[in-house]
Enzyme design. Sequence first.
Site, mmCIF file in Angstrom:
data_model
loop_
_atom_site.group_PDB
_atom_site.id
_atom_site.type_symbol
_atom_site.label_atom_id
_atom_site.label_comp_id
_atom_site.label_asym_id
_atom_site.label_seq_id
_atom_site.Cartn_x
_atom_site.Cartn_y
_atom_site.Cartn_z
ATOM 1 N N HIS A 1 -28.797 45.808 7.609
ATOM 2 C CA HIS A 1 -27.671 45.213 8.332
ATOM 3 C C HIS A 1 -28.058 44.863 9.771
ATOM 4 O O HIS A 1 -27.197 44.710 10.653
ATOM 5 C CB HIS A 1 -26.421 46.110 8.279
ATOM 6 C CG HIS A 1 -25.802 46.132 6.903
ATOM 7 N ND1 HIS A 1 -24.635 46.791 6.605
ATOM 8 C CD2 HIS A 1 -26.196 45.569 5.730
ATOM 9 C CE1 HIS A 1 -24.345 46.620 5.320
ATOM 10 N NE2 HIS A 1 -25.288 45.896 4.764
ATOM 11 N N TYR B 1 -24.108 40.612 9.987
ATOM 12 C CA TYR B 1 -23.733 41.773 10.801
ATOM 13 C C TYR B 1 -24.075 41.582 12.280
ATOM 14 O O TYR B 1 -23.556 42.309 13.137
ATOM 15 C CB TYR B 1 -24.391 43.050 10.251
ATOM 16 C CG TYR B 1 -23.709 43.498 8.980
ATOM 17 C CD1 TYR B 1 -22.615 44.357 9.021
ATOM 18 C CD2 TYR B 1 -24.097 43.013 7.735
ATOM 19 C CE1 TYR B 1 -21.949 44.735 7.864
ATOM 20 C CE2 TYR B 1 -23.441 43.377 6.574
ATOM 21 C CZ TYR B 1 -22.360 44.241 6.645
ATOM 22 O OH TYR B 1 -21.696 44.601 5.503
HETATM 23 C C1 G6P Z 1 -22.041 43.619 2.194
HETATM 24 C C2 G6P Z 1 -23.020 44.701 2.473
HETATM 25 C C3 G6P Z 1 -22.812 45.910 1.641
HETATM 26 C C4 G6P Z 1 -21.378 46.340 1.722
HETATM 27 C C5 G6P Z 1 -20.462 45.211 1.329
HETATM 28 C C6 G6P Z 1 -19.027 45.570 1.582
HETATM 29 O O1 G6P Z 1 -22.383 42.950 1.085
HETATM 30 O O2 G6P Z 1 -24.342 44.297 2.352
HETATM 31 O O3 G6P Z 1 -23.641 46.919 2.120
HETATM 32 O O4 G6P Z 1 -21.150 47.436 0.879
HETATM 33 O O5 G6P Z 1 -20.731 44.088 2.075
HETATM 34 O O6 G6P Z 1 -18.217 44.754 0.823
HETATM 35 P P1 G6P Z 1 -16.671 45.086 0.662
HETATM 36 O O7 G6P Z 1 -16.152 44.069 -0.275
HETATM 37 O O8 G6P Z 1 -16.581 46.502 0.160
HETATM 38 O O9 G6P Z 1 -16.104 44.976 2.044
#
Ligand code: G6P
Length: 438
Positions: free
Chosen positions: A202, A256
Amino acid sequence: MSKKFKIVTIGGGSSYTPELVEGIIKRYDKIPVTELWLVDVEAGREKLETVGALAKRMVKKAGVPIEIHLSYDRREALKDADFVTIQLRVGQLAARALDERIPLKHGVIGQETNGAGGLFKALRTIPVILDICKEVEELCPDAWIINFTNPAGMVTEAALRYSNIKRFIGLCNIPIGMEMGIAKLLNVDYSRVRIDFAGLNHMVFGLEVYLDGVSVKEKVLEMIMDPANASFVKNIDAEEWAPEFLKGINVIPCSYHHYYYKTSEMLERALKDFESNETRAEVVQKIEESLFEKYRDETLDIKPPELEKRGGAYYSDAACRLISSIYNDTRDIQPLNTVNKGAISGLPYDGAVEVSCVITKDGPVPLTIGELPVPVRGLIQTIKSFEQTAIEAAVEGSREKAILALTINPLVANDKLAVAIVDEMLEAHKEYLPRFFN
Ligand code: G6P
């Protein structure tokens, strides 16, 4: 009879599991899995039974001979596993909502893997991962562990430093999502695009972007100046980058990075979500409810498209291609979290980095990056200091180190504010922080 090939998924009741099952089915010719064990805690029984039943229907429809086992006994499941994937969430989404909301009350960004939220997710998760590593050492010492559990970089480094497991790889969908997103912008097939990644989970940058081996970085930088193209994941609503900044930095930021280079705008957005009870955890709770309603439908036997509303899209592609490359010793290049071993100079030799690696049957071999570009080096090093201090806090159960970690973090650059946030969050997550309270 086919040779046994056993995958164990810890956190099997996750709403993401149908992605993984779809990924395994799609690649069955390359990864002929004979047993998939979905393991969860008793508190997640309803979810595991629902997801498990869907997994069984998906396998039946695909006509592949994979046995699906559901288990609440991690030790029973781990016995003789070949691959262990970890996708657990200690405290479930309710804990994530606290990680997002408490920092916002103090006027700082609350996010699942960044700042105070990321710190507390690490504090809750790392001891559980270290327990799993001990069990793997005893019950399936030759298995590879592939971890998606966030914060994936810190979790990987903790396992590599504080357990005896060496076969531990951290996996994230951000790099693959960037490659796929850029291929879409360029309107070409994904297989033609390659990015050289370097940094931390991230906190990763695309140092170079190639189309058929020729650099297209400048063109891509121009394209992501358009706000519609500024983020590659569903869970981050990006703000527009200043073209001057992108030209100067001259590498591709990940989604991020908006939290670090556009902190005030991202905070303003998050505060609005806080007021309307629509932080990402709260939004995801609703998406999950409707996903599980779909999963319960006994006529459903494929991954429902709604799953793509989650930020973790493509993670199963990343996981299954990694399993396939290790199993088949393909020596292709994939971005992963693994031990640095000098690939990126200026970062600890034995710490975890997210970097493009060659994948062999003996695991990932990071490509040599050398020095990071000056404009991004400082931030990456600061985040690594934050991570290492946070990992020590998690392992030792140290309030002082948690406060130090948060003060080092650029999202909370004030010592007394860090004290107030850490103390409130320790209390809120007490139940999941035995090392701090026993
Ligand atoms: C991104 C990140 C993941 C995280 C996800 C959250 O893809 O790389 O590490 O878990 O977002 O997604 P959400 O739908 O749970 O907010």
